[in-house]
Structures are given as structure tokens and as C-alpha cells.
Design a protein around this motif. Structure first.
Motif, PDB file in Angstrom:
ATOM      1  N   SER A 124       0.838  -1.195   0.000  1.00 52.55           N
ATOM      2  CA  SER A 124       0.000   0.000   0.000  1.00 52.55           C
ATOM      3  C   SER A 124       0.874   1.246   0.000  1.00 52.55           C
ATOM      4  CB  SER A 124      -0.928   0.016   1.214  1.00 52.55           C
ATOM      5  OG  SER A 124      -0.174   0.158   2.409  1.00 52.55           O
ATOM      6  N   VAL A 125       0.306   2.368  -0.417  1.00 51.96           N
ATOM      7  CA  VAL A 125       1.083   3.600  -0.488  1.00 51.96           C
ATOM      8  C   VAL A 125       1.467   4.087   0.907  1.00 51.96           C
ATOM      9  CG1 VAL A 125      -0.931   5.128  -0.506  1.00 51.96           C
ATOM     10  CG2 VAL A 125       1.209   5.889  -1.562  1.00 51.96           C
ATOM     11  N   SER A 126       0.628   3.839   1.910  1.00 50.94           N
ATOM     12  CA  SER A 126       0.969   4.262   3.270  1.00 50.94           C
ATOM     13  C   SER A 126       2.127   3.441   3.821  1.00 50.94           C
ATOM     14  CB  SER A 126      -0.256   4.141   4.182  1.00 50.94           C
ATOM     15  OG  SER A 126      -0.729   2.806   4.221  1.00 50.94           O
ATOM     16  N   ALA A 127       2.135   2.136   3.536  1.00 54.59           N
ATOM     17  CA  ALA A 127       3.248   1.297   3.973  1.00 54.59           C
ATOM     18  C   ALA A 127       4.525   1.669   3.237  1.00 54.59           C
ATOM     19  CB  ALA A 127       2.912  -0.178   3.737  1.00 54.59           C
ATOM     20  N   CYS A 128       4.404   1.977   1.956  1.00 56.77           N
ATOM     21  CA  CYS A 128       5.567   2.392   1.172  1.00 56.77           C
ATOM     22  C   CYS A 128       6.115   3.713   1.699  1.00 56.77           C
ATOM     23  CB  CYS A 128       5.180   2.514  -0.294  1.00 56.77           C
ATOM     24  SG  CYS A 128       6.557   2.919  -1.400  1.00 56.77           S
ATOM     25  N   ALA A 129       5.220   4.616   2.094  1.00 62.71           N
ATOM     26  CA  ALA A 129       5.655   5.908   2.636  1.00 62.71           C
ATOM     27  C   ALA A 129       6.459   5.719   3.911  1.00 62.71           C
ATOM     28  CB  ALA A 129       4.440   6.796   2.897  1.00 62.71           C
ATOM     29  N   GLN A 130       5.996   4.824   4.783  1.00 57.74           N
ATOM     30  CA  GLN A 130       6.728   4.572   6.024  1.00 57.74           C
ATOM     31  C   GLN A 130       8.056   3.877   5.746  1.00 57.74           C
ATOM     32  OE1 GLN A 130       4.611   2.236   8.931  1.00 57.74           O
ATOM     33  NE2 GLN A 130       5.760   3.128  10.615  1.00 57.74           N
ATOM     34  N   ARG A 131       8.072   2.971   4.781  1.00 54.69           N
ATOM     35  CA  ARG A 131       9.317   2.267   4.439  1.00 54.69           C
ATOM     36  C   ARG A 131      10.340   3.244   3.876  1.00 54.69           C
ATOM     37  NH1 ARG A 131      13.173   0.188   4.928  1.00 54.69           N
ATOM     38  NH2 ARG A 131      13.916  -1.895   4.395  1.00 54.69           N
ATOM     39  N   LEU A 132       9.892   4.199   3.061  1.00 57.57           N
ATOM     40  CA  LEU A 132      10.809   5.205   2.525  1.00 57.57           C
ATOM     41  C   LEU A 132      11.383   6.051   3.649  1.00 57.57           C
ATOM     42  CD1 LEU A 132      12.152   6.762   0.255  1.00 57.57           C
ATOM     43  CD2 LEU A 132      10.012   8.020  -0.081  1.00 57.57           C
ATOM     44  N   SER A 133      10.568   6.363   4.647  1.00 59.04           N
ATOM     45  CA  SER A 133      11.060   7.116   5.797  1.00 59.04           C
ATOM     46  C   SER A 133      12.177   6.352   6.504  1.00 59.04           C
ATOM     47  CB  SER A 133       9.910   7.391   6.768  1.00 59.04           C
ATOM     48  OG  SER A 133      10.375   8.017   7.949  1.00 59.04           O
ATOM     49  N   HIS A 134      12.020   5.036   6.659  1.00 58.59           N
ATOM     50  CA  HIS A 134      13.045   4.224   7.310  1.00 58.59           C
ATOM     51  C   HIS A 134      14.340   4.213   6.495  1.00 58.59           C
ATOM     52  CE1 HIS A 134       9.729   1.755   9.543  1.00 58.59           C
ATOM     53  NE2 HIS A 134       9.871   2.977  10.012  1.00 58.59           N
ATOM     54  N   ILE A 135      14.212   4.118   5.181  1.00 58.62           N
ATOM     55  CA  ILE A 135      15.396   4.115   4.319  1.00 58.62           C
ATOM     56  C   ILE A 135      16.191   5.410   4.494  1.00 58.62           C
ATOM     57  CG2 ILE A 135      16.187   4.156   1.919  1.00 58.62           C
ATOM     58  CD1 ILE A 135      13.803   2.355   1.233  1.00 58.62           C
ATOM     59  N   LEU A 136      15.495   6.526   4.465  1.00 57.92           N
ATOM     60  CA  LEU A 136      16.157   7.820   4.607  1.00 57.92           C
ATOM     61  C   LEU A 136      16.768   7.984   5.998  1.00 57.92           C
ATOM     62  CD1 LEU A 136      13.491  10.044   2.822  1.00 57.92           C
ATOM     63  CD2 LEU A 136      15.756   9.484   1.949  1.00 57.92           C
ATOM     64  N   TYR A 137      16.042   7.554   7.027  1.00 58.73           N
ATOM     65  CA  TYR A 137      16.546   7.722   8.390  1.00 58.73           C
ATOM     66  C   TYR A 137      17.767   6.844   8.642  1.00 58.73           C
ATOM     67  CZ  TYR A 137      16.587   8.181  13.469  1.00 58.73           C
ATOM     68  OH  TYR A 137      16.964   8.447  14.759  1.00 58.73           O
ATOM     69  N   PHE A 141      23.330   9.713   8.805  1.00 54.11           N
ATOM     70  CA  PHE A 141      24.679  10.207   9.048  1.00 54.11           C
ATOM     71  C   PHE A 141      25.438  10.476   7.743  1.00 54.11           C
ATOM     72  CE2 PHE A 141      23.768   7.673  12.947  1.00 54.11           C
ATOM     73  CZ  PHE A 141      23.687   8.758  13.806  1.00 54.11           C
ATOM     74  N   PHE A 142      24.917   9.987   6.624  1.00 52.61           N
ATOM     75  CA  PHE A 142      25.462  10.287   5.294  1.00 52.61           C
ATOM     76  C   PHE A 142      24.261  10.321   4.352  1.00 52.61           C
ATOM     77  CE2 PHE A 142      28.889   8.943   1.992  1.00 52.61           C
ATOM     78  CZ  PHE A 142      28.799  10.199   1.419  1.00 52.61           C
ATOM     79  N   PRO A 143      23.400  11.338   4.478  1.00 44.44           N
ATOM     80  CA  PRO A 143      22.047  11.295   3.890  1.00 44.44           C
ATOM     81  C   PRO A 143      22.039  11.280   2.370  1.00 44.44           C
ATOM     82  CG  PRO A 143      22.258  13.046   5.536  1.00 44.44           C
ATOM     83  CD  PRO A 143      23.640  12.577   5.228  1.00 44.44           C
ATOM     84  N   TYR A 144      20.939  10.721   1.844  1.00 39.11           N
ATOM     85  CA  TYR A 144      20.630  10.929   0.433  1.00 39.11           C
ATOM     86  C   TYR A 144      20.348  12.422   0.260  1.00 39.11           C
ATOM     87  CZ  TYR A 144      19.980   5.876  -0.178  1.00 39.11           C
ATOM     88  OH  TYR A 144      20.165   4.520  -0.246  1.00 39.11           O
ATOM     89  N   TYR A 145      21.071  13.077  -0.649  1.00 40.75           N
ATOM     90  CA  TYR A 145      20.985  14.529  -0.824  1.00 40.75           C
ATOM     91  C   TYR A 145      19.823  14.851  -1.771  1.00 40.75           C
ATOM     92  CZ  TYR A 145      23.021  19.263  -1.268  1.00 40.75           C
ATOM     93  OH  TYR A 145      23.261  20.609  -1.237  1.00 40.75           O
ATOM     94  N   VAL A 146      18.610  14.502  -1.346  1.00 44.69           N
ATOM     95  CA  VAL A 146      17.431  14.684  -2.190  1.00 44.69           C
ATOM     96  C   VAL A 146      16.239  15.108  -1.347  1.00 44.69           C
ATOM     97  CG1 VAL A 146      18.146  13.000  -3.942  1.00 44.69           C
ATOM     98  CG2 VAL A 146      16.761  12.245  -2.002  1.00 44.69           C
ATOM     99  N   HIS A 147      15.287  15.744  -2.007  1.00 44.56           N
ATOM    100  CA  HIS A 147      13.953  15.956  -1.450  1.00 44.56           C
ATOM    101  C   HIS A 147      13.011  15.028  -2.209  1.00 44.56           C
ATOM    102  CE1 HIS A 147      14.884  20.103   0.393  1.00 44.56           C
ATOM    103  NE2 HIS A 147      14.628  19.253   1.360  1.00 44.56           N
TER     104      HIS A 147
END
Length: 264
Positions: A124-137, A141-147
Motif C-alpha cells: 500500500s502507499v501508506s506502507a511504502c511511505a513509512q518504508r521510505l522514511s526508514h530508508i532515509l533515516y 549520518f550520510f544522507p541521500y541529498y534529495v527531497h
């Protein structure tokens, strides 16, 4: 996260360097600088409606005052089948450092496809949204330089739009702009989509004025707003232009369109 983006290299210089001009430390030792990021310009936006979500972005890629290419897509289908993402219902937009954007897209796409194979149903899009948050977090300490902006349809068939900062903080919104021209586009969206500073005619004067309530807009009207936003942005920002890529997510799937923008 303003501090993260304030350290961008000078516009006239290279995006990064493994061996910059060495400087002498107080102890006499030679020091070398290393900056792994660059900003490749461009802008993206997303708007959610009652039964659709639209994401859009220009196709220009820049490095300082140079144009790397006039066609560098910033919108990507996530999930679905095969390398063409057939049947995908989720779209990710990334703007900032193009290499990080591609890496983030590939990682999220792989996770969503693996989920379908393991569970027998699409994420689902809500689960994907939370998973993307985990990937970024996890890369804080060496972040993806994107919005990033993620769009799709929720379990009720309503448009769902999620916006992120580079380290995973996110929220569901009705509209959001990101990238080089975000400061130009976002006030326009606030007024035309969120109805900021709009009031009901005849509701009073001064503080008695009743604010106009935000409500989902028709799809054809939103498409016109997206084109107007980018047509205005390319007139005023040198890092935005060339082409407008738009993806419209409905119950029937993802429809993609391309519109030519100014190339100067």
C-alpha cells in the motif's frame, strides 16, 4: 535540514572533488577537502485530489551554470512488474543530487517488488511511505541529498501525497513543491490548492472574514495548475526548464505525459 543544503559548493565550481587544493593546517600538515554532494537543479511538485494524485517535474539537469542534459526524469514508477514497472500504482519524485535520487529510487523499487513476491499482494502507499522514511533515516549520518515526494492512492481510493526531508521526516499533504524553484511554486500552490489568504465573499470585513475551506480540486483543473506553475517557474529560475514530465495516478493506473518548456 536547511543546514544540510546550505553547504552546497559555489555555483561556478565543480560539484565535488576528491582532491581539492590542499591547505596548510596550523601544525604544518597538509589538508585536503572532500565534498561528496552536488545539486543538479530542477524542481518537482505533487498535488492530491479526491480520486487521483499528480506528480510533476522538469527534465533539466544542471551543474552550476552548465546544463548536463535537457532530459533527466525526476519521476519514477515504484513497484509493478519488470523493469518497466507495469501495473505500478506508486510514483516517487526525487530532486537534488541525481546520483542519490537514482540510488534511492532503485532501493525503494526493489523493496516494493520483493514485498509483492513475498506477501502475494502489492504494498500500500501508506506502507511504502513509512518504508521510505526508514530508508532515509537509516542513512541520516550520510544522507541521500534529495527531497522526495511519494504519491499514490490510499486504501479508500483517495489521493495520497507524502513529502520528506533528507533524513526521513515525512507528512501527508495535499500539495508540496521541492527543488530549486520550490520557493516560487509553493506560494502559488498554497493559494490555489490550499486556499491560503482566500476568503468567502460577503462573509464580513477585517477579522470577521471567513476563510475559504480547502477542498479537493477537479483533475483537469489541477493539470492546468501544474502547467501554470512550471511555466512561471522557468521564466524566473535558470535551473528549471526544457520539459515537463507529469504522472497522473488513478484507479486505472499511472498515465504519463510530457510537455515542452522553455530551453533558454
Amino acid at each position: 535540514m536547511a543546514a544540510l543544503f546550505s553547504g552546497a559548493p559555489p555555483q561556478g565550481g565543480p560539484g565535488y572533488s576528491f582532491k581539492q587544493t590542499p591547505t596548510a593546517a596550523p601544525s604544518g600538515e597538509r589538508q585536503h577537502g572532500f565534498y561528496p554532494y552536488t545539486d543538479n537543479g530542477g524542481s518537482t511538485l505533487g498535488i492530491s485530489g479526491a480520486d487521483f494524485t499528480i506528480l510533476a517535474g522538469d527534465t533539466r539537469s544542471t551543474s552550476g551554470y552548465n546544463i548536463n542534459t535537457r532530459y533527466a526524469p525526476k519521476l519514477f514508477k515504484i513497484g509493478g512488474e519488470g523493469p518497466e514497472n507495469k501495473g505500478a500504482r506508486i510514483v516517487l519524485s526525487v530532486v537534488g543530487f541525481a546520483a542519490d535520487g537514482d540510488a534511492l529510487k532503485e532501493r525503494l523499487d526493489t523493496i516494493v517488488k520483493m514485498y509483492k513476491y513475498q506477501h502475494g499482494k502489492p504494498m500500500s502507499v501508506s506502507a511504502c511511505a513509512q518504508r521510505l522514511s526508514h530508508i532515509l533515516y537509516n542513512k541520516r549520518f550520510f544522507p541521500y541529498y534529495v527531497h522526495a515526494i511519494l504519491g499514490g492512492l490510499d486504501e479508500d481510493g483517495k489521493g495520497a501525497l507524502y513529502s520528506y526531508d533528507p533524513v526521513g521526516s515525512y507528512e501527508r499533504e495535499q500539495c508540496r513543491a521541492a527543488g530549486a524553484a520550490a520557493s516560487l511554486i509553493m506560494p502559488f500552490l498554497d493559494n490555489q490548492v490550499n486556499f491560503k489568504n482566500q476568503y468567502m465573499p460577503g462573509s464580513g470585513t477585517g477579522h470577521d472574514l471567513k476563510a475559504k475551506a480547502a477542498e479537493p480540486l477537479p483533475q483537469d483543473h489541477v493539470e492546468d495548475l501544474v502547467r501554470d506553475a512550471f511555466t512561471s517557474a522557468v521564466e524566473r529560475h535558470i535551473e528549471v526548464g526544457d520539459g515537463l514530465q507529469m504522472m497522473i495516478i488513478t484507479a486505472d493506473g499511472v498515465h504519463e505525459s510530457y510537455t515542452t518548456l522553455k530551453q533558454d
